[in-house]
Motif scaffolding. Structure first.
Motif, PDB file in Angstrom:
ATOM      1  N   PHE B  36      37.597   7.031 -23.134  1.00  0.00           N
ATOM      2  CA  PHE B  36      36.824   7.515 -24.287  1.00  0.00           C
ATOM      3  C   PHE B  36      35.461   8.049 -23.849  1.00  0.00           C
ATOM      4  O   PHE B  36      34.874   8.880 -24.514  1.00  0.00           O
ATOM      5  N   GLN B  37      34.945   7.494 -22.737  1.00  0.00           N
ATOM      6  CA  GLN B  37      33.568   7.817 -22.327  1.00  0.00           C
ATOM      7  C   GLN B  37      33.504   8.809 -21.191  1.00  0.00           C
ATOM      8  O   GLN B  37      32.523   8.836 -20.457  1.00  0.00           O
ATOM      9  N   TRP B  38      34.522   9.623 -20.995  1.00  0.00           N
ATOM     10  CA  TRP B  38      34.558  10.620 -19.916  1.00  0.00           C
ATOM     11  C   TRP B  38      34.453   9.973 -18.538  1.00  0.00           C
ATOM     12  O   TRP B  38      33.899  10.528 -17.624  1.00  0.00           O
ATOM     13  N   ARG B  39      34.965   8.742 -18.412  1.00  0.00           N
ATOM     14  CA  ARG B  39      34.938   8.082 -17.107  1.00  0.00           C
ATOM     15  C   ARG B  39      36.371   7.865 -16.638  1.00  0.00           C
ATOM     16  O   ARG B  39      37.320   8.076 -17.398  1.00  0.00           O
ATOM     17  N   VAL B 288      34.039   1.419 -28.599  1.00  0.00           N
ATOM     18  CA  VAL B 288      33.391   2.617 -28.073  1.00  0.00           C
ATOM     19  C   VAL B 288      32.682   3.407 -29.154  1.00  0.00           C
ATOM     20  O   VAL B 288      31.786   4.192 -28.852  1.00  0.00           O
TER      21      VAL B 288
END
Lengths: 569, 324
Positions: B36-39, B288
C-alpha cells in the motif's frame, strides 16, 4: 542585472528615522549602517520597534580585537521604505563589555543575546533570561549560569543530574512530572531537548535547550574566503541547501558592485524553488509520520524523490548543488533538459495537487492538526516567527517580496503570490506549505520556460571585494527568513573578517515553548514538527576495524563504487 | 477414550500451528501495508543473487525478528519492580496461549466444548492484555507509565465492544460454549446480528491489536515505544510472541463466532484460510489508511460506535431470543 544601492538612503534614515546617530554609512541595496554609542542601543530599539514597527532580524556581535566588540542589531524596515534594512552598530569596550539588553523591548533578541554572551563574553545588562543558550546550563557551575533558582541551597554535593533544573523546578517535582523530549527521541530528528511538564496528558509548562550540534561553520568560512564559503554555506543544512547558497551569494555579491546575467538569475530561482518544493514535500511526510501515518509519509517522500531527480539532472547533485558562484552560477541548464524538466514538473504539479489535498482533507489528519499549537498573529509578531509559521498566523511576511535575494522574484516577470492562512494552528501551517508548494511549481515552470527559449551567459567575473566592506543578505528559505551578515577583512581582499548566519529555525524554535503550553502530550511532536525544524547533518565517515585496530577514510571514488556495487542486483 | 487422546494430541499440535499461522498473519499485515505504501516489504521470493545469503523466502520474517530478540541482551532497569517487570511478559504469553486452547480450529475442537468456554476464552484474552499493562507500570519509566495509562483507557472502551459483541451472539444462540456457537445453524435473523456484532468485534480487535488509528499506547513519535520502552531482549521478544498468538486467537475467535460453521470441520479449512486472509486484509486497510488518533479522540470514537452498535446488537439478540 546590476545590484547597486542609492546613496540617499543614508540621508533618508538620518532625516526621517533616527537623527542622533554618530555616523551613517550606506551599503548596497538600501542597507544603512547607523553607528550609535552603546548606551543608546535600548533607546534606538525602543524607537524602531514601537514607532516604526521595525522587525529585529538578528542581534549579534563582532570581535574587532584591540578596538573592542562591535554589537550589531539588524532591523528590517521594509514596511517603511522599500527594501530598507538598518544595521545599528555600537562599539563596546573590551575591559567592560556592557551594553543594555533589548530583549525586554523586542523578545526576538532573547536567544541572540544569550548566544552573544556565551560566544564572545559580552554582557547585555538586564537580560530577562540569563541562562546559557548553547553551552550546557550547568557550565561552569549551576549558580553562576543562573539555572538554579534564587535561594536554593547548593551544598556542592548534588549529583550531575540534580545540578540541572529545567523550568527552575524543585528537584522532587522535576522527577515526577518532567518529560524530556530529546536529544534522542524518535519524534524529533534534531539534537535538542524540549522539557515538558505534564499533568496527566496536559502540558503545563515547556522549555527548550539547544546546543548539541555546534559545527563552527561560520569560523570555517572566515578562514577559507568568499569563493569556498558558498560551498560551506550550503552545508549548513541538508534540506534547504539552495536557500543557504543563495543567501550567502546575495550577501557576498552585496560586498561589491555585482553584476549577474539574467540567465543565472533564472537558474538561481529555479533551484531555490525546486529546493522549496522538496523541502515542503519532506515536511508533509514528516508530519504524517509524526501523527503515525506511515502511508502518507511514504507517498510524500515518493513524490519528493521525483523532485530530487530533476535537481540531480540539473546540477548533478541531490543535496548540495555546488553551483553557486559570485556573479552567476557555474552550470548552465541545456534547453532540451529544461524542456524535459518542464514536462515533468507540470505532471508533478497535478499529482501533488491531488495527493496533497487528499492529505489535507483526511478526517483523522484534520482531527490531529486543527487547533494544535495555536499561535495568534500578535504572538507570532512578538515572538518573531518567520516563514510559513508566521504566514499561517495571517501575517504576510515573505523575504521574496519584501527584500528579494539576487534571483528573479519580480512580480512583473514571474507571476506568483504570497500564501497566507488564518487558521493560526498546525493545520494552517500545513495548508500554507501545501499551497506554497503549488506556487513553487508555477515559478519553476516559468523559469524552465525561459530557460528553454533563450541562451546566454551564466557568469560574470566578480570584482575584487573592497577592504572593510559590509553587507547583509536575506533570502526566504523553505522554513522562513534566512539572514547572512558579512564584514570583509581590513587587510586581505579574499577573506571575510567575520560572518554571521541567522537561520529561520533559530527563530521558530524559540517560540515552540509558547505553542506547547496547554496542548496534549500526543501533540508535542506535532507542534515541534510544525515549525519544520532544520536538521543539521554532516556527510563523511571513517571505517574503524576493531580487530586490526586500523582506521581508514574512504575517498569519493571508492564510495561511489561501493554504492554502485550495493545497488546492483 | 479416542476422543480424549485426540483432544490431547490436538492441544499439543495447536500451539506451534497457532504460532505459525500468527506469524503468517503478521507477515501478511506487513507485506500488504508495504505494498500500500509503495514499498517492497518482506520478500516472498528473494532476489536471485541474495538467495545464498538470505534464503529463498522471508515468509517467516516476523518470527525471525522475534528470535533475534531472544539472542539480544535483556536489560532490567534499576528503578523497576523487578519481579513484576520480568514475569509480566511470560504471564501475558501464558494467558494468550491458554486462550487459544479454547478457540476451535477446523478439525480440532480443542477445549472449546467445555461449559462456559466463551467466558473462559474472553477472560484469558483480557488477562493477557492486563499483563501488557502491569509490566510497563512496573518498569518505572515515564514513557511506559504514559503508554500504560493510554493502554488502560483504550482497553476499557475496546473491551466494552468486545464483550457486548460476543454476548449478543451468546444471548441470541442461548449458549456460552464456543463449540456450539461455532457449529450452529444459520438463519436470516442471525445473519443480520452477525453483521452488526461482527462490525463491533472488528472495532474492538483494532484496539486490542493496536492497529492504527488505535496504536497510541506504543506511539513511537510521541512516547518513544510507550509501554515497551524499557523492555529489551527476551522480555520484549516474549511480548511480541504474545502479540502473534493474540492475532491468531482473535482471528480464530472472530471466525468461529461470526462465520459458523467454518471453524468446525476439517473440510472447511480452505474457507477458514480465506476468511482469515480477508480479516487480515481489512485490518491492514484500516492500518494504512489512518493516522494515529489522540487517546481522547479514540475513546470518543469508541463510545460513538460501541454504544449504538452494542445497543443495536443487544436489541436484535433479545428479539431473536424472545420471538424466534
Amino acid at each position: 542585472m546590476k545590484f547597486e544601492g542609492s546613496l540617499d538612503v543614508a540621508e533618508y534614515v538620518r532625516k526621517e528615522i533616527y537623527p542622533d546617530g554618530l555616523e551613517y554609512v550606506p551599503l548596497r541595496e538600501n542597507r544603512v549602517i547607523v553607528k550609535v554609542p552603546p548606551g543608546d542601543l535600548a533607546k534606538v530599539a525602543e524607537l524602531f520597534v514601537k514607532k516604526f514597527e521595525a522587525r529585529l532580524i538578528h542581534a549579534t556581535a563582532v570581535d574587532l580585537e584591540l578596538r573592542g566588540f562591535e554589537v550589531l542589531h539588524i532591523y528590517d524596515f521594509s514596511k517603511v521604505k522599500n527594501r530598507l534594512v538598518v544595521v545599528v552598530k555600537a562599539l563596546v569596550d573590551k575591559d567592560n563589555p556592557e551594553f543594555p539588553s533589548i530583549a525586554n523591548i523586542t523578545w526576538q533578541a532573547t536567544w541572540a543575546e544569550r548566544e552573544m554572551k556565551e560566544l564572545l563574553g559580552v554582557n547585555p545588562s538586564g537580560m530577562p533570561d540569563p541562562r546559557h543558550q548553547f553551552l550546557p546550563h550547568e557550565w561552569p557551575n549551576p549558580v553562576e549560569s543562573g539555572s538554579i533558582p534564587e535561594g536554593y541551597k547548593f551544598d556542592g554535593s548534588a549529583t550531575t543530574k540534580e545540578m540541572y533544573l529545567p523550568l527552575r523546578m524543585p528537584i522532587e517535582e522535576a522527577y515526577q512530572t518532567l518529560i524530556p523530549i530529546g536529544p534522542y527521541h524518535p519524534g524529533v530528528i534534531e539534537g535538542q531537548i524540549v522539557y515538558v511538564k505534564v499533568e496527566g496528558e496536559q502540558v503545563v509548562a515547556a522549555d527548550i535547550k539547544t546546543g548539541f550540534h555546534h559545527r563552527g561553520i561560520m569560523k570555517l568560512i572566515e578562514r577559507r574566503g568568499y569563493n569556498k564559503g558558498a560551498f560551506l554555506a550550503e552545508r549548513v543544512c541538508g534540506i534547504c541547501s539552495a536557500a543557504h547558497g543563495l543567501a550567502y551569494i546575495t550577501c557576498a555579491e552585496n560586498l561589491y558592485d555585482a553584476e549577474v546575467p539574467d540567465r543565472a538569475l533564472y537558474i538561481r530561482t529555479l533551484l531555490a524553488e525546486l529546493n522549496r518544493m522538496h523541502s515542503h514535500l519532506l515536511w508533509v511526510g514528516v508530519v504524517a509520520d509524526v501523527i503515525g501515518w506511515k502511508t502518507g509519509f511514504m507517498l510524500m517522500w515518493g513524490l519528493r524523490e521525483r523532485v530530487m531527480d530533476i535537481i540531480e539532472a540539473i546540477t548533478g547533485n541531490r543535496v548540495n548543488y555546488g553551483i553557486w558562484r559570485m556573479g552567476g552560477v557555474s552550470r548552465d541548464v541545456p534547453q532540451e533538459l529544461a524542456a524535459k524538466a518542464k514536462r515533468t514538473v507540470d505532471e508533478l504539479r497535478e499529482e501533488c495537487a491531488k495527493l496533497l489535498m487528499l492529505v489535507a482533507d483526511h478526517p483523522v489528519v484534520k482531527s490531529r492538526l486543527i487547533g494544535v499549537g495555536p499561535l495568534t498573529k500578535a504572538q507570532a509578531y512578538d515572538g518573531g516567527a518567520v516563514g510559513p509559521v508566521a504566514r499561517a498566523s495571517d501575517w504576510k511576511i515573505d523575504v521574496r517580496t519584501d527584500n528579494p535575494p539576487h534571483a528573479i522574484y519580480d512580480p512583473k516577470v514571474i507571476s506568483w503570490e504570497v500564501i497566507t492562512d488564518d487558521h493560526c494552528d498546525t493545520f494552517g501551517r500545513t495548508l500554507v506549505r501545501v499551497k506554497e508548494l503549488l506556487v513553487s511549481c508555477g515559478i519553476v515552470s516559468q523559469c524552465l520556460e525561459y530557460l528553454t527559449k533563450t541562451t546566454g551567459e551564466i557568469r560574470i567575473k566578480p570584482k575584487t571585494v573592497p577592504l572593510g566592506a559590509e553587507a547583509v543578505g536575506l533570502n526566504e528559505a523553505p522554513r522562513g527568513e534566512l539572514a547572512y551578515y558579512i564584514r570583509a577583512s581590513d587587510k586581505d581582499s579574499s577573506l571575510p573578517h567575520s560572518i554571521r548566519i541567522r537561520t529561520p529555525s533559530y527563530r521558530n524554535n524559540a517560540i515552540i515553548p509558547l505553542m506547547l503550553v496547554g496542548s496534549n502530550l500526543a501533540d508535542v511532536p506535532v507542534v515541534m514538527g510544525s515549525t519544520d525544524q532544520c536538521l543539521a547533518c554532516t556527510d563523511r565517515f571513517e571505517i574503524i576495524d576493531e580487530r586490526r585496530g586500523s582506521r581508514k577514510s574512504l575517498t569519493w571514488d571508492q564510495l561511489v563504487n561501493l554504492s554502485r556495487r550495493a545497488s546492483r542486483w | 477414550m479416542v476422543d480424549l487422546i485426540y483432544t490431547a494430541v490436538s492441544l499439543v499440535v495447536i500451539v506451534p500451528l497457532a504460532l505459525f499461522l500468527g506469524v503468517i498473519y503478521s507477515y501478511l499485515l506487513r507485506k500488504l501495508s508495504a505494498r500500500f505504501q509503495w514499498r517492497v516489504g518482506p520478500m516472498l521470493r528473494m532476489y536471485g543473487d541474495l538467495k545464498p545469503l538470505l534464503g529463498t523466502t522471508r515468509l517467516l520474517q516476523p518470527l525471525y525478528d522475534i528470535l533475534k530478540l531472544y539472542g539480544k541482551e535483556t536489560i532490567v532497569p534499576d528503578v523497576s519492580r523487578r519481579r513484576l517487570f520480568v514475569y509480566s511478559p511470560y504471564l501475558s504469553l501464558i494467558f494468550a496461549v491458554a486462550a487459544i486452547l479454547f478457540i476451535p480450529f477446523p478439525g480440532m475442537p480443542l477445549l472449546s466444548w467445555v461449559p462456559y468456554s466463551l467466558i473462559i476464552a474472553s477472560y484469558l484474552l483480557i488477562g493477557s492484555i492486563l499483563f501488557t499493562i502491569l509490566g510497563p507500570i512496573a518498569s518505572g519509566s515515564p514513557w511506559a507509565a504514559i503508554g500504560a495509562r493510554r493502554e488502560v483507557e483504550l482497553f476499557l472502551v475496546s473491551e466494552l465492544g468486545f464483550v457486548l459483541s460476543i454476548f449478543a451472539i451468546a444471548i441470541a444462540r442461548q449458549s456460552l460454549v464456543v463449540w456450539e456457537l461455532s457449529r450452529g445453524a444459520q438463519s436470516v435473523y442471525l445473519a443480520f446480528l452477525t453483521i452488526v456484532a461482527g462490525a463491533l468485534m472488528f472495532a474492538a480487535v483494532l484496539g486490542k491489536l493496536h492497529i492504527k488509528p488505535f496504536d497510541m499506547p506504543e506511539a513511537e513519535a510521541e512516547i518513544v515505544a510507550g509501554s515497551y520502552t524499557e523492555y529489551s531482549g527476551k522480555l520484549l521478544g516474549t511480548y511480541y510472541l504474545t502479540k502473534v498468538f493474540l492475532l491468531y486467537g482473535l482471528v480464530g475467535l472472530f471466525i468461529s463466532l461470526f462465520l459458523p460453521p467454518i471453524a468446525t470441520d476439517v473440510l472447511w479449512l480452505p474457507l477458514y484460510v480465506v476468511a482469515a486472509v480477508v480479516f487480515v486484509f481489512l485490518l491492514t486497510a484500516v492500518q494504512v489508511l489512518n493516522p494515529r488518533y489522540r487517546i481522547r479522540n479514540a475513546i470518543n470514537w469508541y463510545l460513538k460506535v460501541v454504544i449504538p452498535l452494542g445497543a443495536l446488537s443487544f436489541i436484535i439478540a433479545l428479539a431473536i431470543w424472545l420471538v424466534v
